[in-house]
Enzyme design. Sequence first.
Site, PDB file in Angstrom:
ATOM      1  N   LYS A  68       0.856  -1.193   0.000  1.00  0.00           N
ATOM      2  CA  LYS A  68       0.000   0.000   0.000  1.00  0.00           C
ATOM      3  C   LYS A  68       0.894   1.246   0.000  1.00  0.00           C
ATOM      4  O   LYS A  68       1.914   1.283   0.687  1.00  0.00           O
ATOM      5  CB  LYS A  68      -0.872  -0.008   1.262  1.00  0.00           C
ATOM      6  CG  LYS A  68      -1.659   1.280   1.511  1.00  0.00           C
ATOM      7  CD  LYS A  68      -2.784   1.498   0.529  1.00  0.00           C
ATOM      8  CE  LYS A  68      -3.500   2.826   0.778  1.00  0.00           C
ATOM      9  NZ  LYS A  68      -4.513   3.106  -0.266  1.00  0.00           N
ATOM     10  N   CYS A 122      -2.103   9.894  -6.294  1.00  0.00           N
ATOM     11  CA  CYS A 122      -3.189   9.636  -5.347  1.00  0.00           C
ATOM     12  C   CYS A 122      -4.222  10.760  -5.409  1.00  0.00           C
ATOM     13  O   CYS A 122      -3.913  11.898  -5.058  1.00  0.00           O
ATOM     14  CB  CYS A 122      -2.695   9.501  -3.922  1.00  0.00           C
ATOM     15  SG  CYS A 122      -4.073   9.382  -2.768  1.00  0.00           S
TER      16      CYS A 122
HETATM   17  C1  DHB Z   1      -5.355   6.151  -2.544  1.00  0.00           C
HETATM   18  C2  DHB Z   1      -5.869   6.107  -3.812  1.00  0.00           C
HETATM   19  C3  DHB Z   1      -5.011   6.106  -4.877  1.00  0.00           C
HETATM   20  O1  DHB Z   1      -5.479   6.050  -6.149  1.00  0.00           O
HETATM   21  C4  DHB Z   1      -3.640   6.153  -4.666  1.00  0.00           C
HETATM   22  O2  DHB Z   1      -2.819   6.173  -5.705  1.00  0.00           O
HETATM   23  C5  DHB Z   1      -3.139   6.176  -3.389  1.00  0.00           C
HETATM   24  C6  DHB Z   1      -4.006   6.169  -2.331  1.00  0.00           C
HETATM   25  C7  DHB Z   1      -6.266   6.179  -1.404  1.00  0.00           C
HETATM   26  O3  DHB Z   1      -7.328   6.805  -1.496  1.00  0.00           O
HETATM   27  O4  DHB Z   1      -5.929   5.575  -0.358  1.00  0.00           O
END
Ligand code: DHB
Length: 311
Positions: free
Chosen positions: A43, A130
């Site tokens: 993540k 993000c």
């Molecule tokens: C999140 C969403 C994304 O598309 C990303 O690249 C990183 C984090 C999120 O909302 O957690």
Amino acid sequence: DLSTKVAGLSLPNLLFNASGVCCQTEADLKLMIESESGSLITKSATYEYREGNPSPRYLPLPSGLGSINSMGLPNEGYEYYLNFAKNYDYSSKKPLFISLSGLSLADNVKMCEAFVAADLPCVLEVNFSCPNVPGKPQLGYDMEAMENALNVLAPLIKKPFGVKLPPYFDIAHFDTAAAIFNKFDNLVYVTCINSVGNGLAIDFETESALIKPKDGFGGLGGLMVLNTALANVNAFYRRLPTKQVIGVGGVTSGKEVFLHVLAGASAVQIGTTLKEEGPTVFARINKELTDIMIAKGYKSLDEFRGKVKTL
Ligand code: DHB
């Protein structure tokens, strides 16, 4: 033979998780390790732990066409993933990718420095895309800020690394972004695409937004983004002749993986379908792709990668 290479590392097969799905905690990552994926990515990490946005913050869409999410970067903080990377079994045949998504360039610098100091055989992927942190525009749509970030991060990381990109929708943006990436020799791959940002899903009966954060706005994934993903993979495949592209977006079966490779992908990630189906998706889709390759007479991915025909 579904094997491939990314950033100089060998993957037993080309499939892994899209960052964000099945990769926040050690329990999630263990499921990835035990699955038939060819790799895994963590993540996106920020410098500090984040709870993320209020729920509901992810939903599959009733149309069956995909999903919407506004997670808000919930993660354990980069030290957790650094510790995971330090304890990872690199002899396991599955390379480890680490996604970093600092809320500022200074945070990205601090996180990269910590990983460089640890000198591990994992690959860093800097997330420029993000869309779900309220008040923070994504770097991928600010070409100047993106080049500035790469000017700082590429020499610091030194080793081969990658970047995660948002989808682009204009040929001039493909040209400009690619020209920037081509200036950095150790930027060896781009991952296309992150979610299609800021869609809105509304329930017909209740007349209400489906997810809670950002008045219901969130990133779209799944089948509805397939063609945008294929275009981005192919646009960068054509423009980055010395680099690689990891494809992500719209994979529900072996067929879409095959299309991503035709567009130029060296590896393919699965987001929405992994979230909905769980880690057994990798065994299913590896088998489906194998059957497609047998039917079409291809023995390796190299035989058709990037070979999409034009009219
Ligand atoms: C999140 C969403 C994304 O598309 C990303 O690249 C990183 C984090 C999120 O909302 O957690």
